[in-house]
Design an enzyme around this catalytic site. Sequence first.
Site, PDB file in Angstrom:
ATOM      1  N   THR A 127       0.820  -1.214   0.000  1.00  0.00           N
ATOM      2  CA  THR A 127       0.000   0.000   0.000  1.00  0.00           C
ATOM      3  C   THR A 127       0.851   1.260   0.000  1.00  0.00           C
ATOM      4  OG1 THR A 127      -1.784  -1.115   1.166  1.00  0.00           O
ATOM      5  CG2 THR A 127      -1.737   1.271   1.312  1.00  0.00           C
ATOM      6  N   SER A 138      -6.184   0.708  -2.619  1.00  0.00           N
ATOM      7  CA  SER A 138      -6.695  -0.476  -3.305  1.00  0.00           C
ATOM      8  C   SER A 138      -6.243  -0.556  -4.762  1.00  0.00           C
ATOM      9  CB  SER A 138      -8.225  -0.491  -3.237  1.00  0.00           C
ATOM     10  OG  SER A 138      -8.659  -0.591  -1.893  1.00  0.00           O
ATOM     11  N   GLY A 189       2.438  -2.895   8.885  1.00  0.00           N
ATOM     12  CA  GLY A 189       2.810  -3.535  10.130  1.00  0.00           C
ATOM     13  C   GLY A 189       4.274  -3.908  10.106  1.00  0.00           C
ATOM     14  N   ARG A 230     -30.169 -10.400  32.956  1.00  0.00           N
ATOM     15  CA  ARG A 230     -30.503  -9.029  33.377  1.00  0.00           C
ATOM     16  C   ARG A 230     -32.000  -8.824  33.358  1.00  0.00           C
ATOM     17  NH1 ARG A 230     -31.039  -4.433  35.327  1.00  0.00           N
ATOM     18  NH2 ARG A 230     -29.809  -2.602  34.721  1.00  0.00           N
ATOM     19  N   GLY A 254     -25.005   0.527  30.038  1.00  0.00           N
ATOM     20  CA  GLY A 254     -23.761   1.124  30.504  1.00  0.00           C
ATOM     21  C   GLY A 254     -22.678   0.091  30.734  1.00  0.00           C
ATOM     22  N   THR A 272     -11.332  -1.988   5.850  1.00  0.00           N
ATOM     23  CA  THR A 272     -10.508  -1.220   4.916  1.00  0.00           C
ATOM     24  C   THR A 272      -9.322  -2.000   4.383  1.00  0.00           C
ATOM     25  OG1 THR A 272     -11.137   0.848   6.013  1.00  0.00           O
ATOM     26  CG2 THR A 272      -9.138   0.891   4.664  1.00  0.00           C
ATOM     27  N   GLU A 279      -6.669  -5.118   3.342  1.00  0.00           N
ATOM     28  CA  GLU A 279      -6.819  -6.274   2.440  1.00  0.00           C
ATOM     29  C   GLU A 279      -7.916  -6.008   1.409  1.00  0.00           C
ATOM     30  OE1 GLU A 279      -4.721  -8.733   2.338  1.00  0.00           O
ATOM     31  OE2 GLU A 279      -3.664  -7.948   4.066  1.00  0.00           O
ATOM     32  N   ASP A 315     -10.414  -2.352   0.406  1.00  0.00           N
ATOM     33  CA  ASP A 315     -11.579  -1.612   0.895  1.00  0.00           C
ATOM     34  C   ASP A 315     -12.847  -2.349   0.482  1.00  0.00           C
ATOM     35  OD1 ASP A 315     -12.783   1.242   1.729  1.00  0.00           O
ATOM     36  OD2 ASP A 315     -13.809   0.519  -0.068  1.00  0.00           O
TER      37      ASP A 315
END
Length: 692
Positions: free
Chosen positions: A160, A166, A199, A333, A423, A444, A446, A448
Amino acid sequence: MTHQTAGLSTSPSAEAETDVADLEQSPKIDVAALGELLLGTWADVRKQARELAARPELHKLEGLTHTEHRERVFGQLKYLVDHRAIQRAFPKALGGEDNHGGNIAGFEELVTADPSLQIKSGVQWGLFGAAVLHLGTAEHHAKWLPDIMDLTVPGAFAMTEIGHGSDVASIGTTATYDPETGEFVLNTPFRAAWKEYLGNAAKDGIAAVVFAQLITRGVNHGVHAFYVPIRDPQTKECLPGVSSEDDGIKGGLNGIDNGRLAFDHVRIPRTNLLNRYGDVAEDGTYSSPIATPGRRFFTMLGTLVQGRVSLDGAAVAASKVGLTAAIRYAAERRQFNASSDTAEEVLLDYQRHQRRLFPLLAATYAMSFAHEELLAKFDGVFSGAQDTDEDRQDLETLAAALKPLSTWHALTTLQECREACGGSGFMIENRFASLRADLDIYVTFEGDNNVLLQLVAKRLLNDYAKEFRSMNVGALAKFALGQARGVALKTGLGAVAQFAADSGRAQRSALALRDPDTQRLLLAERVQTMVAQAAQALAGATKLPQVEAAARFNAHQNELIEAARAHGELLQWEAFTEALEKIEDPGTKQVLTWLRDLFGLTLIEAHLEWYLMNGRLSMQRGRTVGEYINRLLARLRPHALDLVEAFGYTQDHLRATVASGIEARRQEEAAAYYAAQRASGEAPTKEKDLKK
C-alpha cells in the site's frame, strides 16, 4: 446440554395460540453436535488454536500504552513460534505442514486473544512470509523462509502507498534494473509513493517484501515483488537509503507498529526479485510464464488472497464472541415489572431485544457456514487439489464477496451488543468497545470493502455477458425488465404470491415465506434483476471513448455494488441452507431451520422496498414478512443460549464480566432480599397502594 430459560415475549401477537403450542413442544438442540458442525473441516486445528488463545500470556491487557502494547505483542509472536502455532502453511521440507486451510482456521481464532496479535502474526507469516512462499521460488524459500518462520527476521508487507491504496496497479514505487551491476534500484519518486500503514515498518521489521513497478530496458512490466532488507539486524537502524516513520497511535490495533517506508535509490541484487511469475535475466531481458501483464498482475495478487479469507473468518469469530456475551447477559438481566408486581422481566424476553440480537445471531451462523465453504475453496486452490484458472477466479470472487459483509457485520454486531448491555457494555472490561475499535480497520485493509464489491460486480457482469452473448439489445432489455417474473411463474413463486393475495390470510402467506425455494428465489431474483438492469444500462459502453465509458460506468457504480452485496447475501443464505442438510438431530435441524428462515426473511425485510417497487411482493404479502419474523423470534427465544453455547467460546475467550454469571448472582440476591421483606411483613407500603 440445553438452556430453556424464560420463554415468551410480553406482547403476544395474533398468532399467540399457535406459537404457545409450538413452544410447549419446543425441540432441543444437540449443542455438542452443533458445535462440531460449526468447527468445520479443520475442527482439530481450531480446538488447538482456541486452547492457545485461552492462555493469559496471549491476552490483550487493556490500558497499556501503545509502546507497551507493541512490546507485549512482539513477545507473543515468539510465544507462537515456541508453541509451533505458525508452521502449518509452510512447506514440509522446511518443517511446515502444507496445511493451508488449517493454517487460516487456526490463525483467525487468535482474534479472541487480541486482534493486534492476530493481525501482527498475519503480517509476519500470512503476508510477508506468504509473499516469499507464493511469489518466490525454491531458492528463495530455502534462503529466507527459515528465518521468517522462527522470527529471526521480522518483516513488513510493503504494498500500500499513501497515494494508492486499493489501486495497487498504479503504485509509484519503481524498481529499475541496472545491467551494469546486476541490481535493481528501488526508488520512491514522490511523497504519495511512500509505503504506508505497514505492520512491522515502524520498529520491528528487518526486511520487507516491496511491491514496485519493474522497469528494465526502458519497459515497465508492471507491479512485481522484491525482498528488501530495511534495517540492520543488530542495531535496528534503517539501512542507507531507507526512510521509516511511525504512524503512531491509531483508532485500534495499537499492538502493531504500523509505519511508513520510502526508498532513495536503494540497490538490491537481481536475485531478490521474487520471480515465480516474472524474471529478469542478467542482460535485462524480461520473461514470464504468463503472457499478458493484466493476467500476470492478478495472478500475483491472487496468491495473497489468504488475507481476505482470514479477515472474513476473524470477523465472524469476533461476532460470535460479542453475541455470546450479550445474549448471556440478556438472559440474566432484569428490567421493569411488565407482567408481574414482584418479578422484573428478563431483557431477552422483550421482543425488541430479540429483534436487536437474534437477526445478528442468524446472520453470524450464515456467515460462519459461508466462511467454511470459502476456506475449503481456499485450501483446494493452495493445496493444488483444485487449482485451475477458474478455481482461482472463483476463490477471488468468493473472498471479495464475503469479506465485506462479515467485516461490516462484525462492527454492527459489536455495536448493537454494546448498546444491548447498556452502561455495562461501555465498560472496557466487557470488551465490546475494545473489540469494535480493533476490528474497525478490517473493513478497509486487504481491500476496501466497496472496492472489493466492485470487483464482484464486474465478475457478475462478465458472467452475465457470457451467458447472454448471443442476445441482441432488444432481448437483453426484455430480460432485464421481465425475466424474474418469468422465472417466478415457472418455479411457482407467481402462484404462491397469487395464493397469498387471494387468501387474504397472513398465516397462509407466512407459510409461503417459510418455503426455502421461495426465499431462495426472492434473494436470487434480486441479484439477477439488478445485474441484468446494470448490464442493459452499460451495453455498448466498451465501444465508447474512454471518458464516456468511464462516465457511463460511474453512473451505475452504486447499483452494481448493491448487486454484488446482494450476491454475497445469497451465497451466505445458500451456505446456511446447505449446512442444514448435514444436521441429523431433528431438534437441532428444526431450530437451525427457524434461524435460517430468520436470516432469509430479515434480508427480504431489509430490501422490502425493492421487492414492492419491482412487483416481486404484493403490499399484503410484504406486511407478513415482519409478522412472521416476530413469530420466529418467539420460537427461537428458548434456544438462544444453546445457539451461542454451540460457538464453543469459554470465559477465557470472552473475558467479559457481563458474561461471567455475575448478573444472575446480583439478580438472585435482589430477588431474595425482596422476597424476605415480603415474607416478614416488614416491606414498606407503596404510596399508590394507599389509594386503592
